[in-house]
Design a protein around this motif. Sequence first.
Motif, PDB file in Angstrom:
ATOM      1  N   GLU A  14      47.913  45.887 -94.105  1.00 20.22           N
ATOM      2  CA  GLU A  14      48.922  46.869 -94.503  1.00 20.22           C
ATOM      3  C   GLU A  14      48.560  48.258 -93.994  1.00 20.22           C
ATOM      4  OE1 GLU A  14      49.836  46.922 -98.644  1.00 20.22           O
ATOM      5  OE2 GLU A  14      50.244  44.779 -98.701  1.00 20.22           O
ATOM      6  N   ASP A  15      47.283  48.611 -94.068  1.00 19.45           N
ATOM      7  CA  ASP A  15      46.838  49.911 -93.572  1.00 19.45           C
ATOM      8  C   ASP A  15      47.076  50.019 -92.069  1.00 19.45           C
ATOM      9  OD1 ASP A  15      46.053  50.704 -96.085  1.00 19.45           O
ATOM     10  OD2 ASP A  15      43.909  50.290 -95.754  1.00 19.45           O
ATOM     11  N   ASP A  16      46.768  48.938 -91.338  1.00 19.21           N
ATOM     12  CA  ASP A  16      47.004  48.936 -89.896  1.00 19.21           C
ATOM     13  C   ASP A  16      48.499  49.080 -89.597  1.00 19.21           C
ATOM     14  OD1 ASP A  16      44.340  48.699 -89.377  1.00 19.21           O
ATOM     15  OD2 ASP A  16      44.401  46.525 -88.988  1.00 19.21           O
ATOM     16  N   GLU A  17      49.302  48.362 -90.359  1.00 14.03           N
ATOM     17  CA  GLU A  17      50.753  48.426 -90.151  1.00 14.03           C
ATOM     18  C   GLU A  17      51.272  49.827 -90.479  1.00 14.03           C
ATOM     19  OE1 GLU A  17      54.733  46.350 -91.930  1.00 14.03           O
ATOM     20  OE2 GLU A  17      52.911  45.131 -91.775  1.00 14.03           O
ATOM     21  N   ASN A  18      50.820  50.414 -91.553  1.00 16.11           N
ATOM     22  CA  ASN A  18      51.233  51.771 -91.926  1.00 16.11           C
ATOM     23  C   ASN A  18      50.777  52.790 -90.876  1.00 16.11           C
ATOM     24  OD1 ASN A  18      52.499  50.941 -94.263  1.00 16.11           O
ATOM     25  ND2 ASN A  18      50.739  51.376 -95.579  1.00 16.11           N
ATOM     26  N   SER A  19      49.558  52.630 -90.393  1.00 14.67           N
ATOM     27  CA  SER A  19      49.054  53.536 -89.357  1.00 14.67           C
ATOM     28  C   SER A  19      49.899  53.424 -88.099  1.00 14.67           C
ATOM     29  CB  SER A  19      47.595  53.219 -89.020  1.00 14.67           C
ATOM     30  OG  SER A  19      46.772  53.457 -90.119  1.00 14.67           O
ATOM     31  N   HIS A  20      50.258  52.204 -87.745  1.00 18.21           N
ATOM     32  CA  HIS A  20      51.087  51.998 -86.565  1.00 18.21           C
ATOM     33  C   HIS A  20      52.472  52.633 -86.763  1.00 18.21           C
ATOM     34  CE1 HIS A  20      52.585  50.204 -82.938  1.00 18.21           C
ATOM     35  NE2 HIS A  20      53.603  49.657 -83.621  1.00 18.21           N
ATOM     36  N   MET A  21      53.044  52.485 -87.951  1.00 18.87           N
ATOM     37  CA  MET A  21      54.355  53.074 -88.227  1.00 18.87           C
ATOM     38  C   MET A  21      54.282  54.596 -88.164  1.00 18.87           C
ATOM     39  SD  MET A  21      55.771  50.571 -91.252  1.00 18.87           S
ATOM     40  CE  MET A  21      57.089  51.652 -91.697  1.00 18.87           C
ATOM     41  N   ILE A  22      53.244  55.166 -88.717  1.00 17.78           N
ATOM     42  CA  ILE A  22      53.085  56.622 -88.681  1.00 17.78           C
ATOM     43  C   ILE A  22      52.907  57.091 -87.247  1.00 17.78           C
ATOM     44  CG2 ILE A  22      51.518  58.515 -89.313  1.00 17.78           C
ATOM     45  CD1 ILE A  22      51.076  57.007 -91.996  1.00 17.78           C
ATOM     46  N   TYR A  23      52.110  56.374 -86.474  1.00 19.70           N
ATOM     47  CA  TYR A  23      51.913  56.719 -85.065  1.00 19.70           C
ATOM     48  C   TYR A  23      53.234  56.643 -84.298  1.00 19.70           C
ATOM     49  CZ  TYR A  23      50.380  56.404 -80.239  1.00 19.70           C
ATOM     50  OH  TYR A  23      50.226  56.624 -78.898  1.00 19.70           O
TER      51      TYR A  23
END
Length: 136
Positions: A14-23
């Motif tokens: 989830e953190d990776d997915e959120n980081s990707h979305m923010i990026y």
Amino acid sequence: MNPNFISSSSSSDEDDENSHMIYTYNQFIQDMQRRIDNNNVLIQYLRDHQSPQIYLGSVPGHIVINRDREGAHARLYNDYFADNPLYNETMFRRRFQMSRLLFLRIVDAVKEHDDYFVQRPDGTRRLGQSSLQKGC
């Protein structure tokens, strides 16, 4: 299986997915800002290099439409009021619901009463509509 291991793995995903979305969102915002900046530069360039405005009518920016008033008067006169008109008295009466003689008497009386029906040149020194055109 260890329950803590599963939750930490899913939390990490989830953190990776959120980081990707923010990026991705930040990239989108930067791209939009570049486009806005490019548009602003283009608009400023066009403003700086535009040719002087040419006024075509009495109101700046309005387009003048040539309605061929003179030709319309000539056609109207030749069709109904000439010595040998295209349309006879019967056709005139059908079109105007009165005789030609009565119509001309009304036009003359209205011209005497109201200056609007007198043909005059406009601001560009072109003749305006004739009293026959305004009467129709």
